[in-house]
Design an enzyme around this catalytic site. Structure first.
Site, PDB file in Angstrom:
ATOM      1  N   GLY A 198       2.654 100.932   1.049  1.00  0.00           N
ATOM      2  CA  GLY A 198       1.988 102.178   0.687  1.00  0.00           C
ATOM      3  C   GLY A 198       0.492 102.098   0.498  1.00  0.00           C
ATOM      4  CD  GLU A 200       1.018  99.490  -5.940  1.00  0.00           C
ATOM      5  OE1 GLU A 200       0.890  99.602  -4.701  1.00  0.00           O
ATOM      6  OE2 GLU A 200       2.006  98.977  -6.470  1.00  0.00           O
ATOM      7  CG  ASP A 241       6.409 106.594 -10.793  1.00  0.00           C
ATOM      8  OD1 ASP A 241       6.618 107.053 -11.919  1.00  0.00           O
ATOM      9  OD2 ASP A 241       6.890 107.088  -9.765  1.00  0.00           O
ATOM     10  CE  LYS A 282       4.227 110.582  -9.252  1.00  0.00           C
ATOM     11  NZ  LYS A 282       5.621 110.608  -8.814  1.00  0.00           N
ATOM     12  CG  PHE A 290       8.432 112.726  -3.941  1.00  0.00           C
ATOM     13  CD1 PHE A 290       7.809 112.228  -2.804  1.00  0.00           C
ATOM     14  CD2 PHE A 290       9.588 112.116  -4.377  1.00  0.00           C
ATOM     15  CE1 PHE A 290       8.327 111.141  -2.113  1.00  0.00           C
ATOM     16  CE2 PHE A 290      10.130 111.035  -3.692  1.00  0.00           C
ATOM     17  CZ  PHE A 290       9.491 110.545  -2.565  1.00  0.00           C
ATOM     18  CG  ASP A 334       7.300 105.663   2.225  1.00  0.00           C
ATOM     19  OD1 ASP A 334       8.454 105.448   2.642  1.00  0.00           O
ATOM     20  OD2 ASP A 334       6.854 105.126   1.182  1.00  0.00           O
TER      21      ASP A 334
END
Length: 179
Positions: free
Chosen positions: A43, A98, A102, A130, A151, A158
């Site tokens: 990611g 990164e 989360d 987040k 999301f 992705d």
């Protein structure tokens, strides 16, 4: 905008501008050092590429692929290293790049692992933070954007290996991932 996105959260221009701004700050911090920049695959790859292009300090690149999910959608609670670093980090300053923090599980464990391996310091640069989902006491040293519990996809992020190539970050429609 892609039909599966509800709306664009951050445009190409917003991403370009903020990534450059954060990179300039990191440049200043490491002006007299030679850190290793570790991309957490997959990611982070687009963010990482754009980020390191703005650095004018010596840049050593490395990559790591980790997972805590296995085959499910819920974390297993264990960090699985799928691709480890190529080089030794003992005595080195490490900058983890990164895509998103989360729960904080992955980064909390990676930071501890790198310190255990003898890193001089570990700095975290993240694209998205987040805060509302945090379960582990981990904070980025540098952060491009704080986001709510949405999301998000695009710019490397992705859903089922799709949408990584979107040039913006969009909020995925619930109907796509709640099927």
């Amino acid at each position: 905008m892609h039909q599966d996105c509800e709306r664009i959260l951050f445009s190409e221009e917003q991403l370009r501008s903020r990534v450059k701004e954060v990179a300039m700050t990191v440049n200043a911090r490491y002006a007299d050092k030679n850190p290793i920049f570790v991309c957490i695959l997959k990611g982070s790859i687009i963010f990482y590429s754009d980020f390191v292009r703005h650095l004018d300090i010596p840049v050593k690149l490395d990559f790591m692929a980790v997972s805590s999910y296995g085959d499910g959608a819920v974390s297993s609670g264990k960090l699985r290293i799928r691709k480890d670093l190529d080089g030794d980090i003992s005595g080195r300053d490490v900058v983890i790049v990164e895509d998103i923090i989360d729960s904080g599980f992955t980064l909390a464990n990676l930071k501890a692992l790198f310190l255990e391996r003898g890193a001089n310091s570990v700095c975290i640069v993240t694209l998205l933070n987040k805060i509302g989902r945090r379960e582990y006491d981990i904070r980025p040293d540098y952060n491009c954007f704080d986001i709510e519990n949405e999301f998000v996809v695009g710019y490397g992020l992705d859903y089922n290996e799709r949408y990584r190539n979107l040039p913006y970050i969009g909020i995925l429609k619930r109907s796509v991932y709640e099927q």
